[in-house]
Design a protein around this motif. Structure first.
Motif, PDB file in Angstrom:
ATOM      1  N   ARG A   1      -0.985   5.854  -4.227  1.00 10.21           N
ATOM      2  CA  ARG A   1      -0.187   4.631  -4.061  1.00 10.21           C
ATOM      3  C   ARG A   1      -0.915   3.671  -3.137  1.00 10.21           C
ATOM      4  NH1 ARG A   1       3.968   2.702  -0.549  1.00 10.21           N
ATOM      5  NH2 ARG A   1       3.907   4.598   0.729  1.00 10.21           N
ATOM      6  N   PHE A   2      -0.742   2.379  -3.362  1.00 10.21           N
ATOM      7  CA  PHE A   2      -1.334   1.387  -2.478  1.00 10.21           C
ATOM      8  C   PHE A   2      -0.327   0.300  -2.136  1.00 10.21           C
ATOM      9  CE2 PHE A   2      -2.156  -0.231  -6.755  1.00 10.21           C
ATOM     10  CZ  PHE A   2      -1.799  -1.564  -6.650  1.00 10.21           C
ATOM     11  N   GLU A   3      -0.538  -0.342  -1.009  1.00 14.37           N
ATOM     12  CA  GLU A   3       0.202  -1.530  -0.594  1.00 14.37           C
ATOM     13  C   GLU A   3      -0.799  -2.569  -0.106  1.00 14.37           C
ATOM     14  OE1 GLU A   3       4.381   0.478   1.054  1.00 14.37           O
ATOM     15  OE2 GLU A   3       2.914  -0.374   2.445  1.00 14.37           O
ATOM     16  N   ILE A   4      -0.577  -3.805  -0.468  1.00 15.65           N
ATOM     17  CA  ILE A   4      -1.430  -4.899  -0.001  1.00 15.65           C
ATOM     18  C   ILE A   4      -0.528  -6.012   0.526  1.00 15.65           C
ATOM     19  CG2 ILE A   4      -3.218  -6.566  -0.576  1.00 15.65           C
ATOM     20  CD1 ILE A   4      -3.942  -4.816  -2.997  1.00 15.65           C
TER      21      ILE A   4
ATOM     22  N   SER B   1      -2.001  -0.143 -11.551  1.00 16.32           N
ATOM     23  CA  SER B   1      -0.777  -0.852 -11.917  1.00 16.32           C
ATOM     24  C   SER B   1      -0.101  -1.396 -10.669  1.00 16.32           C
ATOM     25  CB  SER B   1       0.195   0.073 -12.654  1.00 16.32           C
ATOM     26  OG  SER B   1      -0.312   0.438 -13.917  1.00 16.32           O
ATOM     27  N   VAL B   2       0.116  -2.700 -10.650  1.00 24.87           N
ATOM     28  CA  VAL B   2       0.924  -3.323  -9.600  1.00 24.87           C
ATOM     29  C   VAL B   2       2.376  -3.298 -10.081  1.00 24.87           C
ATOM     30  CG1 VAL B   2       1.365  -5.408  -8.262  1.00 24.87           C
ATOM     31  CG2 VAL B   2      -0.987  -4.787  -8.875  1.00 24.87           C
TER      32      VAL B   2
ATOM     33  N   ARG C   1      -3.447  -0.894   2.412  1.00 25.71           N
ATOM     34  CA  ARG C   1      -3.050   0.468   2.804  1.00 25.71           C
ATOM     35  C   ARG C   1      -3.096   1.380   1.578  1.00 25.71           C
ATOM     36  NH1 ARG C   1       0.297  -3.183   5.066  1.00 25.71           N
ATOM     37  NH2 ARG C   1       2.002  -2.851   3.573  1.00 25.71           N
ATOM     38  N   TRP C   2      -3.693   2.542   1.762  1.00 21.87           N
ATOM     39  CA  TRP C   2      -3.891   3.519   0.680  1.00 21.87           C
ATOM     40  C   TRP C   2      -3.196   4.815   1.038  1.00 21.87           C
ATOM     41  CZ3 TRP C   2      -5.792   3.319  -4.155  1.00 21.87           C
ATOM     42  CH2 TRP C   2      -6.159   4.517  -4.785  1.00 21.87           C
ATOM     43  N   PHE C   3      -2.419   5.367   0.095  1.00 22.48           N
ATOM     44  CA  PHE C   3      -1.655   6.584   0.333  1.00 22.48           C
ATOM     45  C   PHE C   3      -2.004   7.618  -0.739  1.00 22.48           C
ATOM     46  CE2 PHE C   3       0.743   2.885   1.705  1.00 22.48           C
ATOM     47  CZ  PHE C   3       1.066   3.206   3.021  1.00 22.48           C
TER      48      PHE C   3
END
Length: 385
Positions: A186-189, A235-236, A291-293
């Protein structure tokens, strides 16, 4: 292990009752307290020993120790449901509004209990121990980690599991060595700009425009930076920003997932995504916080078990097909990081895909699955010794 028609029918009826009771009472990931009680009760009623692990608050571990010494292998089923409102119209539909067994984990649980019941009757044929893992929290990619941390995989030499497959007929088992299900991350930007008046955008740094270009640019990470021989998806899935129709916000958040089948791609993609997002943001005077999870690795079936997994099916008269890969994830892969393992598709003749509110399956697959995994366990232990 071929069971008689009478025994098969009796087993099928029992497993249908269990599956429907579980279906009526779904519980979400890591909240499966009543489900745990039901599983434990059914196993204890059958005199199948339950092994307590103090760190495991939900989920059940049971063991059947054979009359002959040998290694320990594990059979795993997941037990959690999803936050979905059921739309099947079944008489045994969920009694809890907004929660549903829309992925068939009730089927997995009941059929593995069936395998335990069959193996209990065949203890004399067991050359070792079969540990049953009824695992919580698969849908949030946390349950297998909880089981491993609790020590419930200690001493296990190999692990086997399955997922129902609606597009395969009952009596069909999908087998594929190597990668079967993708790794999941999962990622967050956060795209950070300068807010302001919608009518005077030149006095602002618009994070919405910047974020939109980052969303498009992320697709080039796969198409122009990852080998075309690799399988990967970015995929966003969430874009959040702004509070009013006439105000440019100062921040937009993007959230999504990356799926891969190759470890080198999994390792490279985060930095490629960060570099691309930083470049686009800098071009518009904005900046990002990336951020990378990391969640779970890919399901990677050990080639040494392919033959025996296939033979176990054909010996019982079931049909083997090549399992198609999917970019869906499964935390069975967490066990495979610890010990060799194999994951198969179990045909259920369903009419809807996983996670659909009208998801259902043909319950005739319950006895098929129970019969298959009990037979497989005996074969694996025989060949191991």
């Amino acid at each position: 292990m071929n069971i008689s028609d009478n025994n098969l029918s009796a087993l099928q009826n029992k497993l249908v009752q269990m599956r429907r009771e579980l279906h009526e009472h779904p519980e979400l990931s890591l909240e499966e307290f009543e489900t745990t009680k039901r599983i434990r009760s059914w196993l204890e009623e059958a005199d199948i020993p339950v092994v307590d692990y103090p760190a495991l608050q939900v989920g059940v571990i049971a063991e059947i120790v054979g009359n002959q010494p040998g290694p320990t292998i594990a059979l795993r089923a997941d037990i959690d449901a999803l936050p979905i409102k059921e739309q099947t119209g079944l008489p045994y539909a969920s009694k809890t509004d907004g929660k549903m067994h829309a992925c068939g984990h009730d089927f997995h649980t009941a059929s593995m209990i069936g395998a335990a019941l069959l193996l209990k009757e065949r203890r004399k044929d067991l050359k070792g121990t079969v540990r049953f893992i009824f695992q919580p929290g698969e849908e949030v990619a946390a349950g297998a980690k909880v089981v491993v941390a609790a020590g419930a995989l200690n001493g296990v030499e190999a692990v086997f599991g399955m997922h129902n497959r609606p597009n395969h007929p009952v009596g069909t088992i999908g087998v594929r060595q190597g990668p079967l299900m993708a790794s999941v991350d999962r990622f967050e930007i956060d795209v950070i700009g300068v807010g302001g008046h919608a009518g005077i955008p030149n006095n602002s740094i618009d994070p919405i425009v910047t974020a939109s270009l980052i969303v498009s640019g992320l697709q080039s990470v796969i198409s122009r930076n990852i080998s075309s021989l690799h399988n990967a998806v970015v995929s966003v899935c969430r874009i959040q920003g702004g509070t009013a129709w006439n105000v440019i916000p100062d921040k937009v958040t993007l959230e999504g997932t990356v799926r891969t089948f190759q470890q080198e791609a999994r390792e490279a993609i985060p930095q490629l995504m960060k570099r691309m997002a930083e470049g686009v943001a800098a071009g518009y005077g904005a900046r990002i916080d990336f951020r990378w999870f990391p969640y779970i690795p890919m399901v990677n079936n050990d080639a040494k078990f392919t033959e025996i997994v296939s033979e176990a099916a054909t010996e019982l008269g079931y049909k083997i097909v090549e399992a198609e890969q999917t970019l869906g994830g499964e935390d069975f892969s967490v066990y495979q990081e610890q010990v060799p393992g194999y994951f198969v598709w179990m045909g259920t003749s369903g009419i809807e895909e996983w996670h659909h509110p009208a998801f259902t399956l043909n319950e005739d697959a319950l006895a098929v699955s129970a019969n298959y995994f009990s037979h497989l366990a005996i074969k694996v232990l025989e060949e191991w010794t």
